[in-house]
Motif scaffolding. Structure first.
Motif, PDB file in Angstrom:
ATOM      1  N   CYS A  64     -10.949  -6.524 -10.013  1.00  0.00           N
ATOM      2  CA  CYS A  64      -9.642  -6.834  -9.453  1.00  0.00           C
ATOM      3  C   CYS A  64      -9.203  -5.653  -8.589  1.00  0.00           C
ATOM      4  N   ALA A  65      -8.421  -5.950  -7.552  1.00  0.00           N
ATOM      5  CA  ALA A  65      -7.977  -4.876  -6.666  1.00  0.00           C
ATOM      6  C   ALA A  65      -6.588  -5.164  -6.132  1.00  0.00           C
ATOM      7  N   CYS A  66      -5.857  -4.084  -5.881  1.00  0.00           N
ATOM      8  CA  CYS A  66      -4.525  -4.188  -5.301  1.00  0.00           C
ATOM      9  C   CYS A  66      -4.358  -3.034  -4.315  1.00  0.00           C
ATOM     10  N   LEU A  67      -4.135  -3.375  -3.053  1.00  0.00           N
ATOM     11  CA  LEU A  67      -3.882  -2.364  -2.026  1.00  0.00           C
ATOM     12  C   LEU A  67      -2.381  -2.145  -1.928  1.00  0.00           C
ATOM     13  N   VAL A  68      -1.965  -0.893  -2.106  1.00  0.00           N
ATOM     14  CA  VAL A  68      -0.549  -0.531  -2.115  1.00  0.00           C
ATOM     15  C   VAL A  68      -0.269   0.359  -0.912  1.00  0.00           C
ATOM     16  N   ASP A  69       0.792   0.044  -0.158  1.00  0.00           N
ATOM     17  CA  ASP A  69       1.107   0.882   1.000  1.00  0.00           C
ATOM     18  C   ASP A  69       2.026   2.028   0.596  1.00  0.00           C
ATOM     19  N   HIS A  70       2.361   2.885   1.574  1.00  0.00           N
ATOM     20  CA  HIS A  70       3.126   4.090   1.277  1.00  0.00           C
ATOM     21  C   HIS A  70       4.561   3.795   0.851  1.00  0.00           C
TER      22      HIS A  70
END
Length: 378
Positions: free
Chosen positions: A24-30
């Motif tokens: 599973c993956a989650c890309l989080v921005d700044h």
């Protein structure tokens, strides 16, 4: 966990041995927004992607114990329903097939992880059939009677590639290079449960930090419910301050060299042991005594320890407070760098009424890269 136990799990992150079922993956921005979320069957990934992920997971279990790899034990209250251990067990037991608890896991990280840039949260589940071991220490792959059911999390910075020029083969021209977002190696991560004595231990876990001075205690407490240990650089600073206060005006080169030698000898003698060497208050006091610190100065040790280190049950990891890779001597105008195991080559002597450092030279000397003759050759 110790080095051997970590290495056994790390070896599972190869294409031949891999037992990961889901990623599973989650890309989080700044700004802490979720930009991308996905869940996939790991074995269905293209080979090149799989290899890159496995490399990240290996690096999440890499480093020095006490510096990059920290063993954490759950407080008893966190093993109750609603505690951090209970949450991680529920997450693991779901085999990452329940979106709701995965999202809750992402939210906990996003709320507590301090990072002003984009990052990728990777979470995998795997079951390792623990091979039996024969009397002579050889693993027997067909003699497995226990399993290690675990999750591994890696948090990786995501940064823009550097600007520059590149060659466009189709146009046969030099152009500005296309900048894209690159997933870098992990900066934080954890393995749960711990793998101790070749068995699953749900009361412990292993925490990874790329930078030893950036443990993020608030993140550790929020995710795992316990206090983060003292960072390695802080242990070194406290030990140096304790030595300085204990020796006082009696500090001299010979005492400091003895402390260096004795501490490194202790680490070398302990090298074959599975657990890292920790020094208690009593151990540190004995180290100073064995290194030549005068007895009258050691009379102040207890109060110095309380003022500098604090609680008596604080243990200092030997590899965190020793300089095993260097032995440097500095004056305002001269810096002498000595191999850590050859500190004996430099002695302190009084010559013509002045304190001098004398360096034994038995073979040759180089000055700005050029060999020069020693006294014995003249």
């Amino acid at each position: 966990m110790n080095k051997a136990e970590t290495l056994e799990i790390k070896k599972q992150f190869t294409p031949e041995r891999c037992t990961i079922d889901h990623i599973c993956a989650c890309l989080v921005d700044h700004e802490k927004n979720k930009r991308l979320v996905f869940k996939k069957a790991f074995r269905q990934l293209p080979d090149e992607q799989m290899y890159k992920y496995l490399d990240i997971f290996q690096h999440t279990l890499a480093g020095t114990f006490g510096k990059n790899l920290i063993s954490l034990e759950f407080p008893l209250d966190q093993e109750q329903p609603g505690g951090t251990q209970d949450f991680l067990l529920t997450l693991r037991d779901s085999h990452l097939e329940e979106d709701e608890i995965i999202d809750e896991f992402y939210d906990k990280i996003i709320a507590n992880y301090i990072n002003g840039e984009n990052y990728l949260i990777l979470l995998v589940h795997a079951i390792y059939d623990i091979p039996g071991v024969s009397s002579d220490g050889i693993q027997m792959e067909d003699a497995s009677d226990k399993i290690y059911d675990y999750i591994l999390c890696s948090i990786c910075p995501v940064k823009l590639s550097k600007a520059g020029l590149g060659y466009n083969e189709s146009k046969n021209d030099i152009e500005e290079r296309f900048r894209d977002w690159i997933v870098e190696g992990p900066s934080k991560g954890f393995l749960f449960p711990a793998f101790i004595e070749r068995d699953m231990d749900i009361h412990n876990m292993l925490y990874f930090t790329k930078k030893p001075d950036d443990l993020q205690p608030e993140f550790v407490e929020a995710m795992f419910g316990g206090m983060a240990p003292m960072p390695a650089p802080e242990q070194k600073n406290l030990f140096d301050a304790l030595v300085q206060d204990s020796i006082g005006d009696d500090a001299d080169y010979d005492i400091m060299r003895n402390i260096h030698d004795n501490l490194n000898d202790m680490i070398e003698d302990h090298e074959g042991d599975p657990e890292p060497l920790e020094l208690t208050k009593k151990d540190v006091k004995q180290l100073l005594a064995d290194s030549g610190v005068p007895a009258e100065r050691l009379d102040y040790f207890d109060q110095n320890y309380e003022r500098t280190v604090g609680e008596e049950d604080v243990h200092l990891l030997a590899t965190n407070i020793a300089n095993t890779k260097k032995f440097d001597i500095e004056t305002p105008d001269v810096v002498i760098k000595v191999k850590p195991d050859r500190a004996d080559l430099v002695e302190s002597k009084i010559i013509d009424g002045r304190q001098c450092l004398v360096i034994a030279v038995d073979d040759h000397i180089e000055v700005n890269g050029i060999n020069v003759r020693t006294f014995m050759n003249k």
